[in-house]
Design an enzyme around this catalytic site. Structure first.
Site, PDB file in Angstrom:
ATOM      1  N   CYS A 246       3.482  68.580 -20.642  1.00 34.58           N
ATOM      2  CA  CYS A 246       2.652  69.768 -20.451  1.00 34.58           C
ATOM      3  C   CYS A 246       2.796  70.680 -21.668  1.00 34.58           C
ATOM      4  O   CYS A 246       3.552  70.380 -22.584  1.00 34.58           O
ATOM      5  CB  CYS A 246       3.069  70.518 -19.194  1.00 34.58           C
ATOM      6  SG  CYS A 246       3.215  69.486 -17.720  1.00 34.58           S
ATOM      7  N   MET A 247       2.094  71.806 -21.649  1.00 33.45           N
ATOM      8  CA  MET A 247       2.162  72.702 -22.804  1.00 33.45           C
ATOM      9  C   MET A 247       3.587  73.240 -23.020  1.00 33.45           C
ATOM     10  O   MET A 247       4.043  73.358 -24.161  1.00 33.45           O
ATOM     11  CB  MET A 247       1.187  73.861 -22.626  1.00 33.45           C
ATOM     12  CG  MET A 247       1.013  74.693 -23.875  1.00 33.45           C
ATOM     13  SD  MET A 247      -0.078  76.094 -23.628  1.00 33.45           S
ATOM     14  CE  MET A 247      -1.659  75.296 -23.486  1.00 33.45           C
ATOM     15  N   ASP A 248       4.282  73.536 -21.908  1.00 37.93           N
ATOM     16  CA  ASP A 248       5.572  74.219 -22.035  1.00 37.93           C
ATOM     17  C   ASP A 248       6.741  73.468 -21.406  1.00 37.93           C
ATOM     18  O   ASP A 248       7.862  73.959 -21.425  1.00 37.93           O
ATOM     19  CB  ASP A 248       5.489  75.592 -21.350  1.00 37.93           C
ATOM     20  CG  ASP A 248       4.199  76.300 -21.692  1.00 37.93           C
ATOM     21  OD1 ASP A 248       3.944  76.469 -22.894  1.00 37.93           O
ATOM     22  OD2 ASP A 248       3.445  76.654 -20.765  1.00 37.93           O
TER      23      ASP A 248
ATOM     24  N   ARG B 184      10.883  65.416 -57.457  1.00 39.16           N
ATOM     25  CA  ARG B 184      10.472  66.303 -56.355  1.00 39.16           C
ATOM     26  C   ARG B 184      10.729  65.545 -55.052  1.00 39.16           C
ATOM     27  O   ARG B 184       9.850  64.918 -54.490  1.00 39.16           O
ATOM     28  CB  ARG B 184       8.977  66.639 -56.463  1.00 39.16           C
ATOM     29  CG  ARG B 184       8.531  67.194 -57.830  1.00 39.16           C
ATOM     30  CD  ARG B 184       7.060  67.573 -57.812  1.00 39.16           C
ATOM     31  NE  ARG B 184       6.191  66.485 -57.400  1.00 39.16           N
ATOM     32  CZ  ARG B 184       5.571  65.624 -58.218  1.00 39.16           C
ATOM     33  NH1 ARG B 184       5.723  65.729 -59.524  1.00 39.16           N
ATOM     34  NH2 ARG B 184       4.802  64.675 -57.737  1.00 39.16           N
TER      35      ARG B 184
ATOM     36  N   TYR C   9       0.524  66.150 -14.691  1.00 40.17           N
ATOM     37  CA  TYR C   9      -0.936  66.096 -14.753  1.00 40.17           C
ATOM     38  C   TYR C   9      -1.449  64.667 -14.702  1.00 40.17           C
ATOM     39  O   TYR C   9      -0.917  63.778 -15.382  1.00 40.17           O
ATOM     40  CB  TYR C   9      -1.437  66.725 -16.064  1.00 40.17           C
ATOM     41  CG  TYR C   9      -1.303  68.227 -16.113  1.00 40.17           C
ATOM     42  CD1 TYR C   9      -1.895  69.050 -15.150  1.00 40.17           C
ATOM     43  CD2 TYR C   9      -0.596  68.828 -17.142  1.00 40.17           C
ATOM     44  CE1 TYR C   9      -1.779  70.434 -15.221  1.00 40.17           C
ATOM     45  CE2 TYR C   9      -0.477  70.216 -17.231  1.00 40.17           C
ATOM     46  CZ  TYR C   9      -1.071  71.007 -16.256  1.00 40.17           C
ATOM     47  OH  TYR C   9      -0.945  72.366 -16.337  1.00 40.17           O
TER      48      TYR C   9
ATOM     49  N   ARG D 232      -6.265  62.693 -55.589  1.00 38.77           N
ATOM     50  CA  ARG D 232      -6.238  63.901 -54.763  1.00 38.77           C
ATOM     51  C   ARG D 232      -6.614  65.096 -55.628  1.00 38.77           C
ATOM     52  O   ARG D 232      -7.706  65.611 -55.522  1.00 38.77           O
ATOM     53  CB  ARG D 232      -4.846  64.058 -54.132  1.00 38.77           C
ATOM     54  CG  ARG D 232      -4.744  65.176 -53.133  1.00 38.77           C
ATOM     55  CD  ARG D 232      -3.477  65.113 -52.296  1.00 38.77           C
ATOM     56  NE  ARG D 232      -2.248  65.320 -53.048  1.00 38.77           N
ATOM     57  CZ  ARG D 232      -1.031  65.349 -52.488  1.00 38.77           C
ATOM     58  NH1 ARG D 232      -0.891  65.173 -51.186  1.00 38.77           N
ATOM     59  NH2 ARG D 232       0.050  65.539 -53.233  1.00 38.77           N
TER      60      ARG D 232
ATOM     61  N   LYS E  94       7.670  73.154 -48.633  1.00 36.82           N
ATOM     62  CA  LYS E  94       6.366  73.461 -48.011  1.00 36.82           C
ATOM     63  C   LYS E  94       6.413  73.175 -46.509  1.00 36.82           C
ATOM     64  O   LYS E  94       7.332  72.484 -46.036  1.00 36.82           O
ATOM     65  CB  LYS E  94       5.292  72.614 -48.694  1.00 36.82           C
ATOM     66  CG  LYS E  94       5.590  71.133 -48.605  1.00 36.82           C
ATOM     67  CD  LYS E  94       4.743  70.326 -49.568  1.00 36.82           C
ATOM     68  CE  LYS E  94       5.027  68.850 -49.353  1.00 36.82           C
ATOM     69  NZ  LYS E  94       4.332  68.014 -50.319  1.00 36.82           N
TER      70      LYS E  94
ATOM     71  N   HIS F  54       1.528  62.398 -59.299  1.00 39.83           N
ATOM     72  CA  HIS F  54       2.055  62.119 -57.955  1.00 39.83           C
ATOM     73  C   HIS F  54       1.812  60.654 -57.600  1.00 39.83           C
ATOM     74  O   HIS F  54       0.720  60.139 -57.789  1.00 39.83           O
ATOM     75  CB  HIS F  54       1.361  63.037 -56.942  1.00 39.83           C
ATOM     76  CG  HIS F  54       2.018  63.068 -55.594  1.00 39.83           C
ATOM     77  ND1 HIS F  54       3.355  63.356 -55.417  1.00 39.83           N
ATOM     78  CD2 HIS F  54       1.527  62.850 -54.356  1.00 39.83           C
ATOM     79  CE1 HIS F  54       3.649  63.312 -54.127  1.00 39.83           C
ATOM     80  NE2 HIS F  54       2.562  63.001 -53.459  1.00 39.83           N
TER      81      HIS F  54
END
Ligand SMILES: *Cc1c(COP(=O)(O)O)cnc(C)c1O
Length: 360
Positions: free
Chosen positions: A300-302, A209, A253, A129, A34, A158
């Site tokens: 920063c973002m990038d 699992r 920043y 859950r 997953k 679980h």
């Protein structure tokens, strides 16, 4: 070519799978894939798992399972998350095994099915859950058995607290679950996650699992037999910019990092837009030329900046954000601690902007 890459070493992945196999004896192995196989790449990891003889793949939802079937994965796939009624036709079409966690869902599914479907009944033994309460489990099993199109192939629960050895609550959950053993002949009983697999061999039952340990992340106290397990995810990039910065200048920043003397600052083209958390701002390091250097200022973002002091480095030089460079290494566990989170979350947040490169 993108300057950054996530390197996935499938050779080490196979070693992890074999190690787990050795430790679980006759129990089957379900590999949870997953969340893009914990960030490692859903399809490639599933293909490698199928080749390595994993018995079953665990996904969270229809979409993940459908992608695997569309791409030729043949082994059983179990949808672990709750399903929605509008998905029943497709779950059947893609031959996905799915969880039934209430009488209501069982009736709903049965009323819509046109052909037999394989299902796993989920019993809640203390996670709170999903799953029917343990007190109602036997009646629930009988009820589901009365629907001819619902083929109950598994019963599962679980653990909530199995990440540490000798936890009394684990034994409580396990003994409640084992009580159900006689209630359905031939069904696969499974409860162990990574913690159960490592610390509670009596919980292996018919299948484990094991997610996190298959991806190589072991707690310090892990039993010796598992010690060959190792991570196989590295994050690498290349210096995109170099400059000399005067004393007392703010970096990035909000200028949260100030240079204490004239220094060399390099820029790395990876940011929180790739999944490299902003929580690593002024809180972490990278490897350049086999040495550690601190992340300077806010991510920063990038991109982000690194203070290399007096060291020399050139645009295009390799930067390791997670993994090894020469003798030095930055383990993902260290990043998780710095961000005050768990390795699962750090891994899952990497998206597809940085390409994954698979080494067979
Ligand atoms: C994700 C998941 C697992 C795997 O957990 P790990 O801690 O990664 O081993 C096992 N079972 C269920 C139901 C899950 O959702």
């Amino acid at each position: 070519m993108h300057p950054s890459r996530i390197e996935i070493d499938l050779e080490q992945f196979r070693k992890n799978i074999w190690t787990i196999r050795k430790c679980i004896g006759k129990s089957k192995l379900c590999l949870p894939v997953k969340a893009n196989a914990y960030g490692h790449g859903l399809l490639k990891i599933s293909q490698a798992a199928e080749e390595a003889g994993v018995d079953c793949l665990g996904v969270s939802c229809l979409k993940e399972g459908a992608i695997l079937r569309e791409n030729g994965i043949k082994i059983p796939i179990l949808v672990l998350g709750a399903i929605h009624e509008s998905q029943i036709d497709l779950l059947a079409k893609y031959d996905l095994e799915f969880s039934i966690s209430s009488k209501f869902k069982a009736d709903l599914v049965a009323s819509r099915l046109k052909s037999p479907c394989k299902v796993h009944l989920e019993v809640d033994t203390g996670m709170q859950r999903t799953g029917v309460r343990i007190e109602n489990a036997k009646a629930f099993i009988q009820h589901v058995k009365s629907h001819p199109l619902l083929k109950v192939v598994g019963i599962y629960s679980h653990f909530a607290t199995a990440d540490k050895p000798k936890d009394p609550f684990v034994y409580k959950q396990l003994s409640a679950f084992i009580e159900l053993k006689g209630a359905l002949d031939g069904a696969t009983f499974h409860i162990a996650n990574s913690g159960g697999t490592l610390f509670y061999p009596e919980s292996h039952l018919d299948m484990v699992r094991a997610g996190l340990i298959a991806y190589g992340y072991l707690p310090k106290k892990a039993p010796q037999a598992f010690k060959e397990i190792a991570p196989f995810f590295s994050l690498k990039s290349k210096i995109s910019y170099f400059k000399v910065v005067e004393k007392d200048r703010g970096i990035s920043y909000a200028h949260t990092y100030k240079t204490k003397a004239q220094t060399r600052i390099v820029t790395v083209p990876v940011g929180y837009g790739d999944g490299f958390l902003r929580a690593f701002s002024r809180n972490g390091s990278v490897l350049i030329g086999g040495k550690r250097f601190p992340i300077a200022g806010n991510i920063c973002m990038d991109q982000f900046m690194v203070d290399i002091g007096e060291a020399s480095a050139y645009v295009g030089d390799e930067v390791v954000l997670i993994g090894k460079q020469g003798e030095a290494s930055i383990p993902l566990m260290e990043l998780a601690k710095r961000a005050r989170t768990i390795p699962y979350e750090v891994l899952c947040l990497f998206n597809d902007r940085i390409p994954r490169e698979y080494h067979f």
